[in-house]
Write a protein that holds these residues in place. Structure first.
Motif, PDB file in Angstrom:
ATOM      1  N   ARG A  19      -2.690  -6.578  -1.277  1.00  0.00           N
ATOM      2  CA  ARG A  19      -3.735  -5.549  -1.342  1.00  0.00           C
ATOM      3  C   ARG A  19      -4.912  -5.871  -0.410  1.00  0.00           C
ATOM      4  O   ARG A  19      -5.337  -5.032   0.387  1.00  0.00           O
ATOM      5  CB  ARG A  19      -4.231  -5.368  -2.770  1.00  0.00           C
ATOM      6  CG  ARG A  19      -5.313  -4.290  -2.879  1.00  0.00           C
ATOM      7  CD  ARG A  19      -5.627  -3.932  -4.324  1.00  0.00           C
ATOM      8  NE  ARG A  19      -4.533  -3.111  -4.823  1.00  0.00           N
ATOM      9  CZ  ARG A  19      -3.784  -3.426  -5.880  1.00  0.00           C
ATOM     10  NH1 ARG A  19      -4.023  -4.511  -6.557  1.00  0.00           N
ATOM     11  NH2 ARG A  19      -2.795  -2.653  -6.270  1.00  0.00           N
ATOM     12  N   ALA A  20      -5.434  -7.087  -0.462  1.00  0.00           N
ATOM     13  CA  ALA A  20      -6.581  -7.455   0.367  1.00  0.00           C
ATOM     14  C   ALA A  20      -6.235  -7.374   1.851  1.00  0.00           C
ATOM     15  O   ALA A  20      -7.060  -6.936   2.666  1.00  0.00           O
ATOM     16  CB  ALA A  20      -7.059  -8.856   0.019  1.00  0.00           C
ATOM     17  N   PHE A  21      -5.027  -7.782   2.209  1.00  0.00           N
ATOM     18  CA  PHE A  21      -4.578  -7.724   3.591  1.00  0.00           C
ATOM     19  C   PHE A  21      -4.563  -6.276   4.097  1.00  0.00           C
ATOM     20  O   PHE A  21      -5.078  -5.978   5.176  1.00  0.00           O
ATOM     21  CB  PHE A  21      -3.185  -8.355   3.696  1.00  0.00           C
ATOM     22  CG  PHE A  21      -2.587  -8.315   5.067  1.00  0.00           C
ATOM     23  CD1 PHE A  21      -3.127  -9.055   6.107  1.00  0.00           C
ATOM     24  CD2 PHE A  21      -1.464  -7.545   5.324  1.00  0.00           C
ATOM     25  CE1 PHE A  21      -2.572  -9.032   7.362  1.00  0.00           C
ATOM     26  CE2 PHE A  21      -0.894  -7.512   6.582  1.00  0.00           C
ATOM     27  CZ  PHE A  21      -1.459  -8.249   7.610  1.00  0.00           C
ATOM     28  N   PHE A  22      -4.002  -5.367   3.315  1.00  0.00           N
ATOM     29  CA  PHE A  22      -3.947  -3.966   3.708  1.00  0.00           C
ATOM     30  C   PHE A  22      -5.342  -3.345   3.774  1.00  0.00           C
ATOM     31  O   PHE A  22      -5.621  -2.546   4.662  1.00  0.00           O
ATOM     32  CB  PHE A  22      -3.058  -3.168   2.748  1.00  0.00           C
ATOM     33  CG  PHE A  22      -1.597  -3.259   3.085  1.00  0.00           C
ATOM     34  CD1 PHE A  22      -0.958  -2.211   3.702  1.00  0.00           C
ATOM     35  CD2 PHE A  22      -0.866  -4.393   2.789  1.00  0.00           C
ATOM     36  CE1 PHE A  22       0.403  -2.280   4.020  1.00  0.00           C
ATOM     37  CE2 PHE A  22       0.476  -4.488   3.102  1.00  0.00           C
ATOM     38  CZ  PHE A  22       1.108  -3.425   3.729  1.00  0.00           C
ATOM     39  N   GLU A  23      -6.215  -3.717   2.835  1.00  0.00           N
ATOM     40  CA  GLU A  23      -7.575  -3.206   2.868  1.00  0.00           C
ATOM     41  C   GLU A  23      -8.308  -3.661   4.120  1.00  0.00           C
ATOM     42  O   GLU A  23      -9.040  -2.895   4.747  1.00  0.00           O
ATOM     43  CB  GLU A  23      -8.335  -3.654   1.619  1.00  0.00           C
ATOM     44  CG  GLU A  23      -7.885  -2.914   0.368  1.00  0.00           C
ATOM     45  CD  GLU A  23      -8.539  -3.443  -0.894  1.00  0.00           C
ATOM     46  OE1 GLU A  23      -9.332  -4.412  -0.829  1.00  0.00           O
ATOM     47  OE2 GLU A  23      -8.228  -2.898  -1.976  1.00  0.00           O
ATOM     48  N   LYS A  24      -8.119  -4.919   4.506  1.00  0.00           N
ATOM     49  CA  LYS A  24      -8.768  -5.446   5.715  1.00  0.00           C
ATOM     50  C   LYS A  24      -8.279  -4.710   6.958  1.00  0.00           C
ATOM     51  O   LYS A  24      -9.065  -4.463   7.878  1.00  0.00           O
ATOM     52  CB  LYS A  24      -8.470  -6.951   5.832  1.00  0.00           C
ATOM     53  CG  LYS A  24      -9.251  -7.644   6.903  1.00  0.00           C
ATOM     54  CD  LYS A  24     -10.699  -7.746   6.525  1.00  0.00           C
ATOM     55  CE  LYS A  24     -11.425  -8.606   7.506  1.00  0.00           C
ATOM     56  NZ  LYS A  24     -12.857  -8.635   7.258  1.00  0.00           N
ATOM     57  N   LEU A  25      -7.011  -4.344   6.998  1.00  0.00           N
ATOM     58  CA  LEU A  25      -6.458  -3.620   8.127  1.00  0.00           C
ATOM     59  C   LEU A  25      -6.723  -2.113   8.036  1.00  0.00           C
ATOM     60  O   LEU A  25      -6.350  -1.365   8.924  1.00  0.00           O
ATOM     61  CB  LEU A  25      -4.951  -3.852   8.230  1.00  0.00           C
ATOM     62  CG  LEU A  25      -4.526  -5.280   8.559  1.00  0.00           C
ATOM     63  CD1 LEU A  25      -3.012  -5.399   8.516  1.00  0.00           C
ATOM     64  CD2 LEU A  25      -5.054  -5.711   9.921  1.00  0.00           C
ATOM     65  N   GLN A  26      -7.320  -1.680   6.941  1.00  0.00           N
ATOM     66  CA  GLN A  26      -7.597  -0.287   6.653  1.00  0.00           C
ATOM     67  C   GLN A  26      -6.318   0.553   6.684  1.00  0.00           C
ATOM     68  O   GLN A  26      -6.272   1.646   7.250  1.00  0.00           O
ATOM     69  CB  GLN A  26      -8.641   0.261   7.616  1.00  0.00           C
ATOM     70  CG  GLN A  26      -9.973  -0.441   7.502  1.00  0.00           C
ATOM     71  CD  GLN A  26     -11.000   0.052   8.485  1.00  0.00           C
ATOM     72  OE1 GLN A  26     -10.709   0.781   9.424  1.00  0.00           O
ATOM     73  NE2 GLN A  26     -12.246  -0.347   8.255  1.00  0.00           N
ATOM     74  N   LEU A  27      -5.277   0.008   6.056  1.00  0.00           N
ATOM     75  CA  LEU A  27      -4.007   0.700   5.916  1.00  0.00           C
ATOM     76  C   LEU A  27      -3.809   1.121   4.474  1.00  0.00           C
ATOM     77  O   LEU A  27      -4.207   0.393   3.562  1.00  0.00           O
ATOM     78  CB  LEU A  27      -2.843  -0.220   6.336  1.00  0.00           C
ATOM     79  CG  LEU A  27      -2.817  -0.647   7.789  1.00  0.00           C
ATOM     80  CD1 LEU A  27      -1.733  -1.698   8.003  1.00  0.00           C
ATOM     81  CD2 LEU A  27      -2.573   0.538   8.689  1.00  0.00           C
ATOM     82  N   PRO A  28      -3.197   2.268   4.238  1.00  0.00           N
ATOM     83  CA  PRO A  28      -2.954   2.687   2.847  1.00  0.00           C
ATOM     84  C   PRO A  28      -1.839   1.870   2.206  1.00  0.00           C
ATOM     85  O   PRO A  28      -0.880   1.493   2.871  1.00  0.00           O
ATOM     86  CB  PRO A  28      -2.538   4.147   2.988  1.00  0.00           C
ATOM     87  CG  PRO A  28      -1.975   4.248   4.357  1.00  0.00           C
ATOM     88  CD  PRO A  28      -2.734   3.257   5.200  1.00  0.00           C
ATOM     89  N   MET A  29      -1.998   1.595   0.926  1.00  0.00           N
ATOM     90  CA  MET A  29      -0.928   0.953   0.153  1.00  0.00           C
ATOM     91  C   MET A  29       0.017   2.024  -0.326  1.00  0.00           C
ATOM     92  O   MET A  29      -0.396   3.018  -0.894  1.00  0.00           O
ATOM     93  CB  MET A  29      -1.492   0.208  -1.064  1.00  0.00           C
ATOM     94  CG  MET A  29      -2.266  -1.043  -0.746  1.00  0.00           C
ATOM     95  SD  MET A  29      -1.236  -2.450  -0.324  1.00  0.00           S
ATOM     96  CE  MET A  29      -0.430  -2.775  -1.862  1.00  0.00           C
ATOM     97  N   LEU A  30       1.299   1.850  -0.080  1.00  0.00           N
ATOM     98  CA  LEU A  30       2.290   2.846  -0.509  1.00  0.00           C
ATOM     99  C   LEU A  30       2.811   2.530  -1.877  1.00  0.00           C
ATOM    100  O   LEU A  30       2.860   1.535  -2.370  1.00  0.00           O
ATOM    101  CB  LEU A  30       3.444   2.910   0.503  1.00  0.00           C
ATOM    102  CG  LEU A  30       3.025   3.254   1.925  1.00  0.00           C
ATOM    103  CD1 LEU A  30       4.223   3.199   2.844  1.00  0.00           C
ATOM    104  CD2 LEU A  30       2.415   4.640   1.983  1.00  0.00           C
TER     105      LEU A  30
END
Length: 58
Positions: free
Chosen positions: A47-58
């Motif tokens: 979750r933190a990795f995706f948030e940092k990249l500003q990518l949505p979690m599927l």
């Protein structure tokens, strides 16, 4: 799953959703868990990795 794990001396995971065992002789860790548990853990871990990249979690 529970019967197999207990017959092979696996211990319950702290959250009670799976089983694990460490074999010292071969330095091997084995974990038995459901696909849903694996998917939930992966989402939490990333979750933190995706948030940092500003990518949505599927």
């Amino acid at each position: 799953m529970k019967e197999v794990a207990l017959n092979w001396d696996f211990m319950p995971t702290p959250d009670g959703a799976g089983y694990f065992r460490f074999y010292n002789q071969v330095n091997c860790y084995i974990e038995i868990l459901s696909y849903d548990k694996m998917l939930d853990d992966a989402k939490k871990r990333n979750r933190a990795f995706f948030e940092k990249l500003q990518l949505p979690m599927l």
